[in-house]
Design an enzyme around this catalytic site. Structure first.
Site, PDB file in Angstrom:
ATOM      1  N   GLU A   1      -9.086  -0.904   0.337  1.00 33.54           N
ATOM      2  CA  GLU A   1      -8.277  -1.156   1.682  1.00 33.54           C
ATOM      3  C   GLU A   1      -7.917  -0.098   2.757  1.00 33.54           C
ATOM      4  O   GLU A   1      -8.061   1.026   2.168  1.00 33.54           O
ATOM      5  CB  GLU A   1      -6.920  -1.869   1.413  1.00 33.54           C
ATOM      6  CG  GLU A   1      -6.067  -1.028   0.770  1.00 33.54           C
ATOM      7  CD  GLU A   1      -4.838  -1.751   0.165  1.00 33.54           C
ATOM      8  OE1 GLU A   1      -4.430  -2.923   0.887  1.00 33.54           O
ATOM      9  OE2 GLU A   1      -4.335  -1.623  -0.810  1.00 33.54           O
TER      10      GLU A   1
ATOM     11  N   ASP B   1      -3.430  -9.273  -5.927  1.00 27.33           N
ATOM     12  CA  ASP B   1      -2.061  -9.682  -5.801  1.00 27.33           C
ATOM     13  C   ASP B   1      -1.414  -9.303  -4.456  1.00 27.33           C
ATOM     14  O   ASP B   1      -2.095  -8.436  -3.674  1.00 27.33           O
ATOM     15  CB  ASP B   1      -1.249  -8.888  -6.740  1.00 27.33           C
ATOM     16  CG  ASP B   1      -1.288  -7.362  -6.546  1.00 27.33           C
ATOM     17  OD1 ASP B   1      -2.119  -6.919  -6.258  1.00 27.33           O
ATOM     18  OD2 ASP B   1      -0.298  -6.643  -6.836  1.00 27.33           O
TER      19      ASP B   1
ATOM     20  N   ASP C   1      -3.483  -7.784   3.883  1.00 30.83           N
ATOM     21  CA  ASP C   1      -3.451  -6.987   2.647  1.00 30.83           C
ATOM     22  C   ASP C   1      -3.658  -7.764   1.629  1.00 30.83           C
ATOM     23  O   ASP C   1      -2.519  -8.101   0.880  1.00 30.83           O
ATOM     24  CB  ASP C   1      -2.160  -6.303   2.787  1.00 30.83           C
ATOM     25  CG  ASP C   1      -1.868  -5.369   1.716  1.00 30.83           C
ATOM     26  OD1 ASP C   1      -2.931  -4.940   0.967  1.00 30.83           O
ATOM     27  OD2 ASP C   1      -0.636  -4.664   1.603  1.00 30.83           O
TER      28      ASP C   1
ATOM     29  N   GLU D   1      -1.986  -4.005  -7.843  1.00 25.51           N
ATOM     30  CA  GLU D   1      -1.946  -2.977  -7.132  1.00 25.51           C
ATOM     31  C   GLU D   1      -0.420  -2.779  -6.285  1.00 25.51           C
ATOM     32  O   GLU D   1      -0.017  -1.663  -6.309  1.00 25.51           O
ATOM     33  CB  GLU D   1      -2.903  -3.161  -6.048  1.00 25.51           C
ATOM     34  CG  GLU D   1      -3.289  -1.804  -5.185  1.00 25.51           C
ATOM     35  CD  GLU D   1      -2.070  -1.722  -3.870  1.00 25.51           C
ATOM     36  OE1 GLU D   1      -2.183  -0.441  -3.302  1.00 25.51           O
ATOM     37  OE2 GLU D   1      -1.669  -2.566  -3.479  1.00 25.51           O
ATOM     38  N   GLU D   2       0.112  -3.941  -5.963  1.00 24.01           N
ATOM     39  CA  GLU D   2       1.355  -3.883  -5.309  1.00 24.01           C
ATOM     40  C   GLU D   2       2.543  -3.403  -5.799  1.00 24.01           C
ATOM     41  O   GLU D   2       3.485  -3.128  -5.496  1.00 24.01           O
ATOM     42  CB  GLU D   2       1.726  -5.089  -4.662  1.00 24.01           C
ATOM     43  CG  GLU D   2       0.690  -5.856  -3.535  1.00 24.01           C
ATOM     44  CD  GLU D   2       0.691  -4.842  -2.184  1.00 24.01           C
ATOM     45  OE1 GLU D   2       1.225  -3.848  -2.179  1.00 24.01           O
ATOM     46  OE2 GLU D   2      -0.265  -5.375  -1.367  1.00 24.01           O
TER      47      GLU D   2
END
Ligand code: ZN
Length: 202
Positions: A174, A81, A112, A146-147
């Site tokens: 990341e 995402d 990202d 994740e976001e």
């Protein structure tokens, strides 16, 4: 709109295809991302497993078996995402993956972190093409959400038997972009240390 990709490195073309999948919060098109990853798994001859950790929230696991199954695995993780956009502030459509004449690629997710997901895949593709194989199994895990905190993604996945079955020994995920030639690595050993600071202002 498709960009011409003639003469472009296949890894870059793949990256741009991934960037065009609108996995943008708050309603990411995860199904398209899963299909994209399944196709790549097939192309690369990797096993592909899907684990739906919550309704519509699928973790996709691509696996390259190692030669020594007694060893713990390497997990190469990334999230699919991306955060939302204010499109009026962009010079190029954030989901077009426009590439300028200098080779800069513009897209939400370019840093990202769709770049990392594709780098994992391209590294595996090259190593396999060179006939390499390794003792440890390598799992490429692609997680949703994740976001927004991972509550419908990794946070649930790590409690699943399918995650235990990966027998993870070490994981990469990341970092951050760097404007210089010095690269940022988040380091952690033994057990992570999270410190909560409450500031009341004034
Ligand atoms: Zn990220």
């Amino acid at each position: 709109r498709r960009q011409l990709s003639e003469g472009e490195h296949p890894g870059v073309t793949l990256f741009r295809q991934y960037l065009r999948i609108r996995t943008v919060q708050p309603e990411p098109k995860y199904d398209e991302a899963v299909l994209f990853l399944e196709k790549i798994a097939k192309d690369l001859g990797l096993e592909c497993q899907k684990v739906e950790v919550a309704p519509g929230r699928v973790v996709t696991i691509l696996t390259w078996q190692g030669t020594d199954p007694s060893l713990r695995s390497l997990v190469l993780n990334s999230h699919t995402d991306v955060v939302p956009v204010f499109e009026e502030h962009w010079n190029h459509d954030p989901f077009e993956a426009f590439k300028d004449t200098q080779g800069n690629i513009y897209a939400r997710g370019a840093q990202d972190m769709k770049c990392v997901g594709i780098q994992y895949l391209e590294a595996v593709r090259r190593l396999k093409a060179e006939g390499k194989c390794f003792p440890r199994t390598i799992h490429l895990t692609f997680v949703p959400d994740e976001e927004t905190g991972g509550h419908q993604g990794m946070e649930l996945f790590v409690k699943r038997p399918e995650f235990q079955a990966l027998r993870a020994g070490f994981a990469l995920d990341e970092g951050l972009a760097s404007p210089t030639e010095t690269f940022t690595v988040f380091y952690s050993e033994r057990s992570p240390w999270w410190l909560h600071v409450t500031s009341s202002g004034n």
